[in-house]
Design a protein around this motif. Structure first.
Motif, PDB file in Angstrom:
ATOM      1  N   TYR A  54       0.932  -9.734  -8.049  1.00 39.90           N
ATOM      2  CA  TYR A  54       0.946 -11.135  -8.459  1.00 39.90           C
ATOM      3  C   TYR A  54       2.094 -11.428  -9.429  1.00 39.90           C
ATOM      4  O   TYR A  54       2.652 -12.521  -9.424  1.00 39.90           O
ATOM      5  N   ASP A  76      -1.177 -16.531   1.021  1.00 37.70           N
ATOM      6  CA  ASP A  76      -1.728 -15.169   1.027  1.00 37.70           C
ATOM      7  C   ASP A  76      -2.806 -15.131   2.110  1.00 37.70           C
ATOM      8  O   ASP A  76      -4.001 -15.102   1.822  1.00 37.70           O
ATOM      9  N   VAL A 110       2.629 -13.727   0.468  1.00 36.63           N
ATOM     10  CA  VAL A 110       1.942 -12.463   0.169  1.00 36.63           C
ATOM     11  C   VAL A 110       1.186 -12.058   1.427  1.00 36.63           C
ATOM     12  O   VAL A 110       0.455 -12.863   2.006  1.00 36.63           O
ATOM     13  N   SER A 111       1.369 -10.812   1.867  1.00 39.34           N
ATOM     14  CA  SER A 111       0.827 -10.409   3.170  1.00 39.34           C
ATOM     15  C   SER A 111       0.163  -9.039   3.112  1.00 39.34           C
ATOM     16  O   SER A 111       0.663  -8.124   2.451  1.00 39.34           O
ATOM     17  N   GLU A 120       0.689  -3.768   1.414  1.00 43.26           N
ATOM     18  CA  GLU A 120       0.781  -5.201   1.115  1.00 43.26           C
ATOM     19  C   GLU A 120       2.263  -5.522   0.844  1.00 43.26           C
ATOM     20  O   GLU A 120       3.024  -4.636   0.415  1.00 43.26           O
ATOM     21  N   VAL A 154       5.175  -8.756  -0.580  1.00 41.52           N
ATOM     22  CA  VAL A 154       5.435 -10.114  -1.056  1.00 41.52           C
ATOM     23  C   VAL A 154       6.890 -10.427  -0.708  1.00 41.52           C
ATOM     24  O   VAL A 154       7.789  -9.625  -0.964  1.00 41.52           O
TER      25      VAL A 154
END
Length: 456
Positions: free
Chosen positions: A298, A386, A411-412, A448, A450
């Protein structure tokens, strides 16, 4: 003309592993025919047994290593070879991070047609164990006794376990305690085939900054035998428990939670903090399972948003407001939208909890709510998304292209759908500046990311 497969089922071969798939299986080629071999690593020479063949590829089992990779380590988990939870525990952590960066680069080039987009090294963990703050463990009756653990690979057979070394120790204590009490109190496990029994899943949630524990018992019906004794036993064994909850799921389904949730004892929520922002987390709230890496993820999203305090931001899949409240600290105003009503209730509560009054939350589909906001005069300088693993809804991508924010922060949790959506946004007039992978799930194949896009 029928293609001849160069290998036969049950055939034993000696092969050299050339690459890894996205799920961490080794890839070997036999006369151009791909064989996928779980737990094999690039550079290794191995004896394998073919277990399945298809027209263009097959699967094999690792039988014996002839030459071992320097990246191979002994998996510290005793049930690694049976359990389907972790896929790459046999790989040195540095090699895991390298594999994940390579995976992201490959899908950017192959799916996104973005071979030149910078993909930064993966943001890893100093200590890639005991990071999960949530455990969801199925319960069953096997070999004459109640068991609870994780499913074996590609099956619904439960590998019984008392400890999982990627879970926080408090979660292990919850599973151990409920298993023991269920046996002592003769609370029957759920039978998937007959759709009878009581206890379906044990769910544990842990607040790292508050040391609070929530226990969720997912049952087939409302009736919970020996309920008072069970509650007393949990409270005695787990001093940090603040909430004991029953969720009722009477459906024949693989979905864990049912619609009805009742607090049996204690609080409705447990609390946790990320970077000074406090979150109230209910039994069914979506909350990232790795709080340390969530903070890093984040913070990266916040960096990429480049907020100065004058921007209006839209968070298109806001959940319980985790990213929204991060952004609200630096933005003029944040608008969050989410399709799950309970999540928006939690988001509003979390904003109030943190005395944040420059965030507005709405229930609905982002592709419908955002144009409505736009019609009311809301113009987004930055849009943050996201989405779930399937990526952004096509209508939302089109909405963003019409609204033309200066920046889009994506965001994935799935590099393949990220690459697909970046291609659509690029074709609509944006340029992807950078992609940073973050290792939210060490010892597994998941990664993950971004990414940030700017309007041309």
């Amino acid at each position: 003309m029928k293609q001849i497969v160069p290998v036969q089922k049950n055939e034993t071969l000696t092969v050299t592993i050339e690459d890894l798939t996205h799920d961490g299986s080794g890839v070997a080629k036999v006369k151009g025919y791909a064989l996928f071999i779980p737990q094999a690593l690039p550079g290794e020479k191995a004896e394998v047994k073919v277990v399945k063949t298809k027209k263009g590829y097959g699967f094999a089992r690792l039988m014996n290593l002839v030459d071992e990779s320097p990246s191979r380590v002994e998996p510290p988990c005793p049930i690694f070879h049976q359990c389907g939870g972790c896929q790459i525990q046999h790989m040195d952590y540095g090699a895991q991070l390298h594999m994940k960066q390579k995976q992201v680069k490959e899908v950017m080039a192959r799916i996104g047609k973005l071979p030149d987009v910078p993909v930064h090294p993966v943001v890893g963990m100093n200590e890639p164990w005991r990071y999960r703050n949530k455990s969801q463990v199925p319960v069953a009756f096997q070999r004459g006794e109640l068991v609870a653990g994780f499913y074996a690979k590609r099956s619904h057979h439960i590998v019984d376990m008392d400890e999982c070394i990627i879970q926080h120790k408090e979660n292990d204590l919850v599973v151990q305690t409920i298993k023991r009490l269920a046996k002592e109190l003769r609370i029957p496990a759920y039978n998937e085939e007959k759709h009878n029994g009581v206890l379906r899943h044990i769910v544990a949630r842990y607040g790292k900054t508050t040391d609070q524990v929530m226990v969720v018992l997912v049952t087939r019906g409302k009736k919970l035998p020996q309920k008072d004794e069970l509650i007393a036993g949990i409270r005695e064994a787990i001093p940090t428990v603040v909430s004991i909850v029953q969720n009722i799921n009477n459906e024949r389904t693989n979905v864990i939670f049912g619609k009805q949730t009742d607090v049996l004892w204690g609080e409705t929520y447990l609390y946790d903090e990320i970077n000074g922002i406090r979150f109230a987390i209910s039994a069914r709230s979506f909350y990232q399972v790795n709080p340390d890496q969530t903070n890093r993820l984040y913070q990266k999203a916040l960096d990429y948003a480049e907020l100065t305090g004058s921007e209006t931001v839209i968070d298109a899949y806001c959940g319980i407001g985790t990213i929204s409240l991060f952004l609200a600290q630096k933005a003029k105003h944040v608008y969050g939208v989410e399709i799950v009503p309970e999540a928006i209730t939690d988001a509003k509560r979390n904003a109030k909890l943190n005395h944040i009054d420059n965030a507005t939350f709405a229930v609905g589909e982002a592709e419908k709510v955002i144009p409505w906001w736009h019609a009311q005069g809301v113009t987004a300088d930055v849009i943050v998304v996201d989405p779930p693993r399937k990526g952004c809804d096509e209508a939302l991508l089109n909405t963003m292209l019409k609204m033309k924010p200066e920046r889009i922060v994506y965001v994935s949790c799935n590099p393949a759908t990220l690459a697909r959506d970046l291609r659509i946004l690029e074709d609509g007039g944006y340029r992807t500046k950078v992609v940073t992978p973050v290792d939210m799930f060490p010892q597994t194949n998941h990664v993950e990311c971004v990414a940030v896009l700017t309007l041309i």
